[in-house]
Design a protein around this motif. Structure first.
Motif, mmCIF file in Angstrom:
data_model
loop_
_atom_site.group_PDB
_atom_site.id
_atom_site.type_symbol
_atom_site.label_atom_id
_atom_site.label_comp_id
_atom_site.label_asym_id
_atom_site.label_seq_id
_atom_site.Cartn_x
_atom_site.Cartn_y
_atom_site.Cartn_z
ATOM 1 N N ALA A 194 0.838 -1.203 0.000
ATOM 2 C CA ALA A 194 0.000 0.000 0.000
ATOM 3 C C ALA A 194 0.871 1.251 0.000
ATOM 4 O O ALA A 194 0.625 2.209 -0.741
ATOM 5 C CB ALA A 194 -0.931 -0.003 1.214
ATOM 6 N N LYS A 195 1.907 1.241 0.840
ATOM 7 C CA LYS A 195 2.795 2.401 0.888
ATOM 8 C C LYS A 195 3.553 2.553 -0.439
ATOM 9 O O LYS A 195 3.741 3.664 -0.927
ATOM 10 C CB LYS A 195 3.793 2.267 2.047
ATOM 11 C CG LYS A 195 3.186 2.373 3.434
ATOM 12 C CD LYS A 195 2.592 3.749 3.734
ATOM 13 C CE LYS A 195 3.615 4.776 4.143
ATOM 14 N NZ LYS A 195 3.003 5.977 4.762
ATOM 15 N N PHE A 210 -1.812 8.880 8.909
ATOM 16 C CA PHE A 210 -2.160 8.503 7.541
ATOM 17 C C PHE A 210 -3.032 9.591 6.925
ATOM 18 O O PHE A 210 -3.799 10.248 7.622
ATOM 19 C CB PHE A 210 -2.939 7.176 7.523
ATOM 20 C CG PHE A 210 -2.240 6.051 8.241
ATOM 21 C CD1 PHE A 210 -1.108 5.454 7.699
ATOM 22 C CD2 PHE A 210 -2.692 5.609 9.473
ATOM 23 C CE1 PHE A 210 -0.441 4.430 8.375
ATOM 24 C CE2 PHE A 210 -2.037 4.592 10.159
ATOM 25 C CZ PHE A 210 -0.907 3.995 9.605
ATOM 26 N N LEU A 241 -1.928 7.360 1.874
ATOM 27 C CA LEU A 241 -2.349 6.002 1.535
ATOM 28 C C LEU A 241 -3.324 6.123 0.372
ATOM 29 O O LEU A 241 -4.167 7.024 0.377
ATOM 30 C CB LEU A 241 -3.067 5.336 2.706
ATOM 31 C CG LEU A 241 -2.241 4.829 3.880
ATOM 32 C CD1 LEU A 241 -3.167 4.196 4.921
ATOM 33 C CD2 LEU A 241 -1.200 3.817 3.423
ATOM 34 N N ASP A 300 -6.889 0.546 2.585
ATOM 35 C CA ASP A 300 -5.505 0.345 3.023
ATOM 36 C C ASP A 300 -5.357 0.525 4.533
ATOM 37 O O ASP A 300 -4.353 0.123 5.116
ATOM 38 C CB ASP A 300 -4.571 1.312 2.283
ATOM 39 C CG ASP A 300 -4.501 1.000 0.794
ATOM 40 O OD1 ASP A 300 -4.503 -0.198 0.440
ATOM 41 O OD2 ASP A 300 -4.460 1.943 -0.016
ATOM 42 N N MET A 336 -2.902 -1.343 7.844
ATOM 43 C CA MET A 336 -2.155 -0.360 8.639
ATOM 44 C C MET A 336 -2.590 -0.343 10.098
ATOM 45 O O MET A 336 -1.771 -0.241 10.996
ATOM 46 C CB MET A 336 -2.331 1.038 8.043
ATOM 47 C CG MET A 336 -1.592 1.218 6.744
ATOM 48 S SD MET A 336 0.144 0.764 6.928
ATOM 49 C CE MET A 336 0.678 0.820 5.245
ATOM 50 N N ARG A 376 8.371 4.362 3.452
ATOM 51 C CA ARG A 376 7.219 3.561 3.911
ATOM 52 C C ARG A 376 7.033 3.661 5.417
ATOM 53 O O ARG A 376 5.993 3.291 5.954
ATOM 54 C CB ARG A 376 7.437 2.077 3.551
ATOM 55 C CG ARG A 376 7.536 1.779 2.078
ATOM 56 C CD ARG A 376 7.183 0.331 1.753
ATOM 57 N NE ARG A 376 8.120 -0.642 2.275
ATOM 58 C CZ ARG A 376 8.921 -1.403 1.503
ATOM 59 N NH1 ARG A 376 8.890 -1.278 0.184
ATOM 60 N NH2 ARG A 376 9.725 -2.283 2.055
#
Ligand code: SF4
Lengths: 220, 510
Positions: B67-68, B224, B261, B266, B270, B325
């Motif tokens: 995702a990152k 995020f 993100l 996502d 996380m 990340r």
């Protein structure tokens, strides 16, 4: 060049070597508006796990049938010695009636400032989603939960969650929240009362949020 | 293609000594080492237990990293999408190329509101840009609301003197400073205050509540920032975050551009990875998510400052960009044998530990003493990579950076010397001997003083102890090498970092 253009230009040149396609178009809004598959009631194990994990955070957990919720709320507040309670505008009318008999009940609309909330002992709310593996309650601050300050300023929070709101794990909870467009509202994820370990590594329950959390799990 | 500019070292850390000498200085501080040992080991055990509960942990790590990566590889697109989503929801988006620009934006917004104070949720990004100092200079007081930060402030350790003890304060000292200072800056502590942690937390609650209730402007970071919805997320423990994010009329969030993100979903990986890796909890007590302005609930004026400050420079390195990340969980700090012994401050930045050893030279370049030496602040044992929830290959990046430093030629002596140190540190048997020695020494000292849980908090350890530069690494190394023959054995072990020549069971390799 303005900051925006310059940063975007820097970032684009920094990633000029990337050859993969962005999944931006493919995935955006992939779960929004999608009805979550099978809104079935969770298994008894999931509900048990939720209760266990919530209790693990030093919160009080009670399980009652749906028609005994009002009574359970009153009993909890009574045993804690609370006198005043604020209620969100959309809270179950039956619960509010039960509270009126014994406590000073303040409507959300009458406690508009944080200062006003600061002198109220407790708040009673519903919830949006529960997560079993982590013992988490998610509030989406719909009318039966009230605006955020309500569940933040008073020192005791009694939160009622229905069994069918409990999901097993984090990802399905995240998906469910999106499907219900919950991000249109603010969200508060609560896992036990607030805590700090800043003083000599000793865990202290309750710093700024409600120091007492009572979770009432309502069965069928 | 023009390489994006590096970050300017913030005033506090200009002229920091190279890691080995700063580390040596920290090693002399046995109390801090004891605290760190206890803290890192406590949190390490908790983390291991809750990570062990998750059957598919590795798959979640892979999903989190993916995702990152998706966000970073297409960062331009996602930043634009984030901006669009935020704007559509009533937020004002600002862009800041560097620290000065970000500070100016925040100061301007606060000034426009006519306030002389703001409440703050602890955030790495605002520490990185030294926002509190900029606000003070503009006559605006920044109240840190995290309990540990409050303690630092009350001790008079204003943020302009970042490198000042907090971890050394035991409960009695904290009680005394609460009694002495709280009244000068707001609501006094109760006269009958004891040194019970629960009573101290209660005093902090009452003292800060007054500030929360009257504050009109709050400043935060974000863990995020979700591009497709425009949602910002803050993960915390004490509830001071909720206070800041909910009660004031105006909220300013300073968000590094790497915090993006791609999609809401996502958050699934996380929010599993971060709390378990960070504080060793299944979930942290409170997480707040907000999407622009919510009518009738919370701040009605919402600003988001997207901060570059060297991040695009890191992004330009196709291997090195994986460091972006990082979700600042501090798991790598807690498992690092070097960090455990030196503490955070030796890293010369708000980003300490293994990721600091990578990120600082990446962000700031390798021209300064400290940044050129940081890639050597590791035994390359690999524990950080195993612990990292987003699978940043820290050892690989350190080796890369060592190559860069060696190529620039200025630090050849260091690199040769540190090769020897790395050799000692990288052998598990030699390290075990050293660790036993350090542990015994720690036990003898007893447990007298305060420490704080790393995890969300370990990042602030970098500001614990002042370390005036005394000698260069070359001098340090020469001196240590000269004395290593006779006495280095026992002393070396007590210090925790074995000296070269201290390899009691060393074979013939060198
Ligand atoms: S690099 Fe360290 S702090 Fe960053 S995510 Fe990995 S383990 Fe956590």
């Amino acid at each position: 060049m303005g900051a925006r253009e310059e940063i975007l230009a820097r970032v684009r040149s920094a990633t000029a070597d990337v050859t993969t396609e962005s999944r931006l178009d493919a995935t955006s809004r992939r779960s929004e508006g999608r009805v979550p598959a099978g809104r079935r009631n969770p298994s008894e194990e999931t509900v048990e796990l939720f209760a266990e994990n919530v209790a693990d955070y030093e919160a009080t957990v009670v399980r009652v049938p749906a028609d005994a919720v009002a009574e359970a709320i009153v009993e909890q507040l009574r045993s804690l010695g609370r006198r005043s309670v604020v209620t969100p505008s959309g809270l179950d009318a039956g619960w509010v009636d039960a509270l009126r008999g014994e406590f000073e009940v303040v409507a959300e609309t009458d406690a508009t400032s944080a200062q006003a909330l600061d002198v109220i002992d407790a708040v009673v709310t519903a919830a949006a989603v529960g997560i079993a593996t982590t013992g988490t309650i998610v509030l989406d601050h719909a009318p039966d939960q009230g605006r955020r300050a309500l569940t933040l300023v008073p020192d005791t929070h009694v939160c009622v969650i229905r069994e069918d709101q409990i999901e097993h794990d984090v990802p399905e909870s995240v998906t469910r929240l999106h499907a219900e467009a919950a991000h249109a509202r603010p969200l508060t994820w609560i896992s036990g009362p607030s805590a700090t370990s800043d003083i000599e590594l000793q865990r202290v329950e309750g710093v700024h949020g409600p120091r007492t959390l009572v979770v009432v799990i309502a069965g069928a | 293609m023009v390489t994006p500019p590096v970050q300017q070292t913030s005033p506090t850390f200009v002229g920091m000594p190279a890691f080995p000498e700063a580390a040596q200085r920290e090693l002399a501080n046995t109390q801090q080492r004891q605290n760190l040992h206890r803290a890192t080991h406590t949190i390490r055990a908790k983390r291991a237990a809750v990570v062990g509960e998750v059957a598919d942990w590795e798959a979640i790590r892979v999903a989190g990293a993916a995702a990152k990566d998706e966000a970073l590889h297409h960062l331009g697109d996602y930043l634009e999408q984030l901006e669009q989503s935020l704007t559509a929801r009533g937020a004002t988006v600002h862009w800041a190329r560097d620290a000065a620009e970000a500070n100016r934006i925040v100061v301007d917004v606060a000034r426009a509101k006519g306030v002389d104070e703001v409440v703050k949720v602890k955030s790495m990004a605002t520490q990185e840009i030294e926002l509190n100092e900029a606000l003070e200079a503009a006559g605006i007081h920044a109240w840190e609301t995290d309990l540990a930060e409050l303690i630092v402030q009350l001790f008079g350790d204003l943020p302009s003197h970042i490198l000042v003890p907090a971890i050394h304060r035991n409960r009695t000292e904290i009680r005394d400073v609460f009694l002495r200072e709280m009244g000068n800056v707001g609501r006094p502590a109760p006269a009958d205050l004891t040194d019970e942690p629960a009573r101290l937390a209660e005093a902090a609650r009452l003292h800060l509540r007054e500030k929360f209730l009257r504050a009109r402007v709050a400043v935060s970071g974000a863990n995020f920032a979700i591009a497709d919805t425009g949602t910002l997320v803050v993960v915390e423990s004490e509830g001071n975050g909720r206070m800041c994010l909910t009660l004031p009329e105006t909220l300013i969030s300073v968000v590094g551009i790497e915090k993006v993100l791609p999609t809401w979903d996502d958050l699934g990986p996380m929010l599993q990875l971060l709390p378990r890796s960070s504080t060793g909890e299944r979930m942290n007590p409170y997480t707040t998510m907000w999407t622009g302005v919510h009518e009738g609930d919370g701040p009605q004026e919402v600003h988001v400052v997207l901060l570059d400050n060297g991040r695009s420079h890191v992004l330009a390195d196709s291997v090195g960009r994986q460091a972006l990340r990082c979700i600042r969980c501090s798991a790598c700090l807690n498992v690092c044998p070097v960090y455990e012994r030196t503490g955070g401050h030796a890293y010369g930045s708000v980003y300490p530990g293994p990721i600091g050893a990578v990120l600082n030279p990446q962000l700031r370049g390798t021209t300064s003493e400290v940044d050129a030496s940081l890639p050597y602040a590791s035994s390359l044992c690999g524990a950080c990579f195993d612990a990292c929830p987003v699978r940043i290959n820290i050892p690989e990046l350190l080796v890369e950076l060592r190559g860069t430093v060696a190529e620039q030629g200025g630090h050849r002596a260091e690199s040769a010397a540190m090769k020897a140190a790395a050799w000692v540190l990288s052998d598990p048997r030699r390290l075990a001997v050293a660790q036993r020695g350090a542990t015994t020494a720690g036990k003898l000292i007893g447990k007298r003083t305060i420490t704080r849980v790393p995890g969300l908090g370990a990042w602030t350890d970098a500001r614990n102890v002042p370390t005036p530069p005394k000698e260069t690494f070359r001098q340090w190394w020469a001196r240590e090498r000269d004395t290593s023959g006779g006495e280095a054995g026992p002393r070396g072990r007590a210090d925790g970092i074995p000296k070269p020549g201290d390899g009691t069971d060393a074979g013939g390799e060198a």
